[in-house]
Write an enzyme that holds these catalytic residues in place. Structure first.
Site, PDB file in Angstrom:
ATOM      1  N   HIS A  72       0.684  -1.180   0.387  1.00 12.25           N
ATOM      2  CA  HIS A  72       0.129  -0.042  -0.041  1.00 12.25           C
ATOM      3  C   HIS A  72       0.739   1.371  -0.030  1.00 12.25           C
ATOM      4  CE1 HIS A  72      -3.960  -1.762   1.691  1.00 12.25           C
ATOM      5  NE2 HIS A  72      -3.622  -2.563   0.659  1.00 12.25           N
ATOM      6  N   TYR A 200      -9.265   5.193   8.111  1.00 13.03           N
ATOM      7  CA  TYR A 200      -8.991   5.420   9.349  1.00 13.03           C
ATOM      8  C   TYR A 200     -10.232   6.548   9.466  1.00 13.03           C
ATOM      9  CZ  TYR A 200      -4.997   2.941  10.536  1.00 13.03           C
ATOM     10  OH  TYR A 200      -3.710   1.863  10.402  1.00 13.03           O
ATOM     11  N   PRO A 292      -3.859  -0.192  19.066  1.00 14.19           N
ATOM     12  CA  PRO A 292      -3.650  -0.752  17.475  1.00 14.19           C
ATOM     13  C   PRO A 292      -3.563   0.485  16.677  1.00 14.19           C
ATOM     14  CG  PRO A 292      -5.725  -1.631  18.617  1.00 14.19           C
ATOM     15  CD  PRO A 292      -5.113  -0.875  19.526  1.00 14.19           C
ATOM     16  N   LYS A 296       1.382  -0.587  15.308  1.00 12.08           N
ATOM     17  CA  LYS A 296       2.775  -0.680  15.651  1.00 12.08           C
ATOM     18  C   LYS A 296       3.140  -1.789  16.307  1.00 12.08           C
ATOM     19  CE  LYS A 296       4.426   2.862  13.744  1.00 12.08           C
ATOM     20  NZ  LYS A 296       4.329   2.363  12.498  1.00 12.08           N
ATOM     21  N   TYR A 384       4.118   6.223  10.305  1.00 18.04           N
ATOM     22  CA  TYR A 384       3.385   5.048   9.994  1.00 18.04           C
ATOM     23  C   TYR A 384       4.209   3.916   9.112  1.00 18.04           C
ATOM     24  CZ  TYR A 384      -0.989   2.717   8.756  1.00 18.04           C
ATOM     25  OH  TYR A 384      -1.801   1.527   8.700  1.00 18.04           O
TER      26      TYR A 384
HETATM   27  P1  RFL Z   1       2.142 -12.551  21.319  1.00 17.88           P
HETATM   28  O1  RFL Z   1       1.700 -12.442  19.955  1.00 17.88           O
HETATM   29  O2  RFL Z   1       1.248 -12.070  22.584  1.00 17.88           O
HETATM   30  O3  RFL Z   1       2.845 -13.832  21.674  1.00 17.88           O
HETATM   31  C1  RFL Z   1       3.165 -14.289  23.003  1.00 17.88           C
HETATM   32  C2  RFL Z   1       3.197 -15.557  23.082  1.00 17.88           C
HETATM   33  O4  RFL Z   1       3.618 -16.028  24.384  1.00 17.88           O
HETATM   34  C3  RFL Z   1       2.841 -17.265  24.583  1.00 17.88           C
HETATM   35  N1  RFL Z   1       2.836 -17.144  26.213  1.00 17.88           N
HETATM   36  C4  RFL Z   1       3.393 -17.934  27.037  1.00 17.88           C
HETATM   37  N2  RFL Z   1       4.301 -18.866  26.625  1.00 17.88           N
HETATM   38  C5  RFL Z   1       4.929 -19.838  27.589  1.00 17.88           C
HETATM   39  N3  RFL Z   1       4.635 -19.596  28.913  1.00 17.88           N
HETATM   40  C6  RFL Z   1       3.936 -18.821  29.399  1.00 17.88           C
HETATM   41  N4  RFL Z   1       3.673 -18.322  30.684  1.00 17.88           N
HETATM   42  C7  RFL Z   1       3.373 -17.558  28.461  1.00 17.88           C
HETATM   43  N5  RFL Z   1       2.332 -16.591  28.479  1.00 17.88           N
HETATM   44  C8  RFL Z   1       2.057 -16.371  27.077  1.00 17.88           C
HETATM   45  C9  RFL Z   1       1.383 -16.709  24.285  1.00 17.88           C
HETATM   46  O5  RFL Z   1       0.368 -17.742  24.293  1.00 17.88           O
HETATM   47  C10 RFL Z   1       1.690 -16.215  22.754  1.00 17.88           C
HETATM   48  O6  RFL Z   1       1.768 -17.247  21.909  1.00 17.88           O
HETATM   49  O7  RFL Z   1       3.459 -11.320  21.465  1.00 17.88           O
HETATM   50  P2  RFL Z   1       4.596 -11.007  20.586  1.00 17.88           P
HETATM   51  O8  RFL Z   1       5.097 -11.952  19.953  1.00 17.88           O
HETATM   52  O9  RFL Z   1       5.270  -9.816  21.443  1.00 17.88           O
HETATM   53  O10 RFL Z   1       3.752 -10.171  19.332  1.00 17.88           O
HETATM   54  C11 RFL Z   1       3.159  -8.782  19.506  1.00 17.88           C
HETATM   55  C12 RFL Z   1       1.899  -8.803  18.609  1.00 17.88           C
HETATM   56  O11 RFL Z   1       1.074  -9.829  18.695  1.00 17.88           O
HETATM   57  C13 RFL Z   1       1.056  -7.647  18.997  1.00 17.88           C
HETATM   58  O12 RFL Z   1       1.782  -6.387  19.245  1.00 17.88           O
HETATM   59  C14 RFL Z   1       0.173  -7.341  17.620  1.00 17.88           C
HETATM   60  O13 RFL Z   1      -0.721  -8.236  17.491  1.00 17.88           O
HETATM   61  C15 RFL Z   1      -0.538  -5.832  18.138  1.00 17.88           C
HETATM   62  N6  RFL Z   1      -1.301  -5.361  16.722  1.00 17.88           N
HETATM   63  C16 RFL Z   1      -1.088  -5.149  15.805  1.00 17.88           C
HETATM   64  N7  RFL Z   1       0.286  -4.972  15.598  1.00 17.88           N
HETATM   65  C17 RFL Z   1       0.682  -4.316  14.189  1.00 17.88           C
HETATM   66  O14 RFL Z   1       1.977  -4.015  14.190  1.00 17.88           O
HETATM   67  N8  RFL Z   1      -0.187  -3.854  13.519  1.00 17.88           N
HETATM   68  C18 RFL Z   1      -1.384  -4.131  13.227  1.00 17.88           C
HETATM   69  O15 RFL Z   1      -2.021  -3.627  12.517  1.00 17.88           O
HETATM   70  C19 RFL Z   1      -1.942  -4.642  14.701  1.00 17.88           C
HETATM   71  N9  RFL Z   1      -3.277  -4.694  14.904  1.00 17.88           N
HETATM   72  C20 RFL Z   1      -2.812  -5.766  16.885  1.00 17.88           C
HETATM   73  C21 RFL Z   1      -3.766  -5.266  15.955  1.00 17.88           C
HETATM   74  C22 RFL Z   1      -3.364  -6.429  18.102  1.00 17.88           C
HETATM   75  C23 RFL Z   1      -4.879  -6.491  18.256  1.00 17.88           C
HETATM   76  N10 RFL Z   1      -5.354  -7.270  19.409  1.00 17.88           N
HETATM   77  C24 RFL Z   1      -6.164  -8.131  19.302  1.00 17.88           C
HETATM   78  C25 RFL Z   1      -4.424  -6.933  20.648  1.00 17.88           C
HETATM   79  C26 RFL Z   1      -5.060  -5.407  16.160  1.00 17.88           C
HETATM   80  C27 RFL Z   1      -5.531  -6.272  17.270  1.00 17.88           C
HETATM   81  C28 RFL Z   1      -7.258  -6.231  17.309  1.00 17.88           C
HETATM   82  C1  PHB Z   2      -5.686  -4.864  10.984  1.00 16.01           C
HETATM   83  O1  PHB Z   2      -5.843  -5.134   9.719  1.00 16.01           O
HETATM   84  O2  PHB Z   2      -6.024  -5.658  11.770  1.00 16.01           O
HETATM   85  C2  PHB Z   2      -5.237  -3.650  11.239  1.00 16.01           C
HETATM   86  C3  PHB Z   2      -4.822  -2.531  10.603  1.00 16.01           C
HETATM   87  C4  PHB Z   2      -4.359  -1.326  10.902  1.00 16.01           C
HETATM   88  C5  PHB Z   2      -4.515  -0.979  12.204  1.00 16.01           C
HETATM   89  C6  PHB Z   2      -4.942  -2.045  13.286  1.00 16.01           C
HETATM   90  C7  PHB Z   2      -5.195  -3.007  12.841  1.00 16.01           C
HETATM   91  O3  PHB Z   2      -4.092   0.227  12.617  1.00 16.01           O
END
Ligand code: RFL
Ligand code: PHB
Length: 389
Positions: A72, A200, A292, A296, A384
């Site tokens: 994009h 957004y 989110p 980031k 971004y």
């Molecule tokens: P994770 O993905 O939470 O993985 C951590 C892992 O550790 C395990 N765990 C354990 N394992 C062993 N012993 C224990 N005691 C443990 N406790 C936990 C867990 O089961 C898991 O598998 O962390 P990590 O690897 O640091 O990754 C971070 C990302 O997952 C997170 O920052 C992003 O998903 C945030 N996020 C977004 N980030 C972006 O860069 N771009 C996006 O567009 C974006 N959109 C989002 C998001 C997060 C969202 N939610 C649901 C929080 C959109 C949403 C809706």
């Molecule tokens: C997503 O596609 O899940 C998404 C995209 C952009 C954001 C957050 C989540 O800022």
């Protein structure tokens, strides 16, 4: 069992760290509390910064991302029906790639399988020991049997609710937090996205985001109250609300369908300091949370482990502890900039319960300024698409 680096958590941070260390010949074992299917079932991030794409390429796992990811050139902001596009490529020559976290995680898992490296899924009662000395240990239970993993270093990549940060003595850790009084209700649907790029939207009824996973799969979010439960939101209610919050053109061309996933995510900003305790390091969501809005979270997790891998590689190759000594300060400097950006995006785009008419005019003025000033638009673009690691 013995390994060089014990990694707690098989999310993107843990798996990518494992891959970067593998490429440098450093052995790792990953301990994950959940099953592989559970980890792959979580629908989370969708947007990769250009630097993350380059990092995944260098790690040798970029092939599927390039084949299926959508590049994009920009994003759109919509304020009360007035839509404006920010063209990052024109502004600063950089882009982002839409490629789901699920896919990044799957690609990393498959690469690790092909290399025959150990990941222990469903590892219960993981506990961290002796990381203040030179011989740390991790204990866990698998299938009812207790195991001990001896290692040189522990990488805490186990997310916000993990055991790693909780193992640090309370008086060694400082935390900074802001909890927002709303969440995001997200749905995934097998229908084409409403637009070519992300929208957004700020609206007096609340924020909305139109995103996607592929040309045939869309991801949409609406701001809801923190107390709202998913059961209160039928698909029909979701689509009606989304239509109200975007501009007329988007509302008219929205293709709706049955949701294949629906969940509410709370919004929070959080940073722990420092991120190194002897031979334990924190990375990714274990170290920080961003709302989110700026996309980031996953990208920060990737940049943390890029720096950590570099530091550990330097330690083994040159017997130098300069990299590991500097890890915390180096990543925190970038983390705080991403925290600032995510907080700023959140504050201009959402409706806050206590925002008065003055606050609403300020939000509108932010949008008008971004529209009219190339300097402001460039600042949005460079944040971004990702600041340098
Ligand atoms: P994770 O993905 O939470 O993985 C951590 C892992 O550790 C395990 N765990 C354990 N394992 C062993 N012993 C224990 N005691 C443990 N406790 C936990 C867990 O089961 C898991 O598998 O962390 P990590 O690897 O640091 O990754 C971070 C990302 O997952 C997170 O920052 C992003 O998903 C945030 N996020 C977004 N980030 C972006 O860069 N771009 C996006 O567009 C974006 N959109 C989002 C998001 C997060 C969202 N939610 C649901 C929080 C959109 C949403 C809706
Ligand atoms: C997503 O596609 O899940 C998404 C995209 C952009 C954001 C957050 C989540 O800022």
């Amino acid at each position: 069992m013995r390994t060089k680096v014990a990694i707690i958590g098989a999310g993107p941070a843990g798996l990518l760290l494992g891959r970067l260390l593998e490429n440098a010949g450093i052995e790792t074992v990953i301990l994950e509390r959940r099953s592989r299917e559970y980890v792959l079932g979580r629908i989370r991030a969708g947007v990769l910064e250009q630097g993350t794409v380059e990092l995944l390429d260098r790690a040798g796992i970029g092939e599927k991302m390039h084949a299926e990811g959508l590049v994009h050139d920009g994003v759109e902001f919509c304020f009360g029906g007035d839509r404006h596009r920010f063209n990052f490529r024109e502004l600063i020559g950089r882009t982002v790639t839409v490629y789901g976290q699920t896919e990044v995680t799957r690609d990393l898992m498959q690469a690790r399988d092909r290399s025959g490296l150990t990941t222990v899924y469903e590892a219960e009662n993981v506990s961290l020991h002796d990381f203040d000395g030179t011989s740390p240990k991790v204990r866990y239970v698998k299938d009812g049997v207790e195991h001990e993993l001896a290692c040189d270093f522990i990488a805490g990549c186990d997310g916000y609710h993990g055991v790693s940060r909780a193992s640090v003595p309370e008086n060694s850790l400082r935390t900074f937090e802001r909890v927002y009084p709303f969440g995001w209700l997200g749905i995934l649907v097998d229908r084409p996205p409403v637009a070519d790029e992300l929208i957004y939207a700020h609206h007096e009824r609340g924020f909305a985001l139109c995103s996607m996973r592929s040309p045939t799969r869309s991801r949409y979010y609406v701001q809801v109250s923190s107390s709202d439960r998913v059961e209160e939101w039928s698909d029909q209610r979701f689509w009606d609300e989304l239509r109200r919050r975007v501009d007329e053109e988007a509302a008219d061309s929205l293709v709706t369908g049955p949701s294949i996933e629906k969940s509410v995510a709370p919004l929070r900003s959080f940073v722990a300091e420092p991120l190194r305790f002897g031979r334990l390091f924190l990375a990714g969501d274990a170290a920080h949370i961003v709302p989110p809005t700026g996309a980031k979270g996953l990208n920060l997790a990737a940049s943390d482990v890029a720096v950590l891998a570099e530091a550990l590689i330097e330690f083994y190759a040159e017997q130098s502890s300069a990299g590991i000594d500097g890890y915390s300060a180096r990543v925190l400097s970038r983390i705080w900039k991403a925290e600032r950006f995510s907080w700023w995006m959140t504050s201009i785009l959402h409706t806050f319960p206590d925002t008065d008419s003055f606050g609403r005019r300020i939000q509108r003025a932010e949008f008008e300024y971004l529209k009219s000033s190339t300097a402001a638009a460039r600042s949005l673009a460079e944040n971004y698409t990702g600041l340098p690691i």
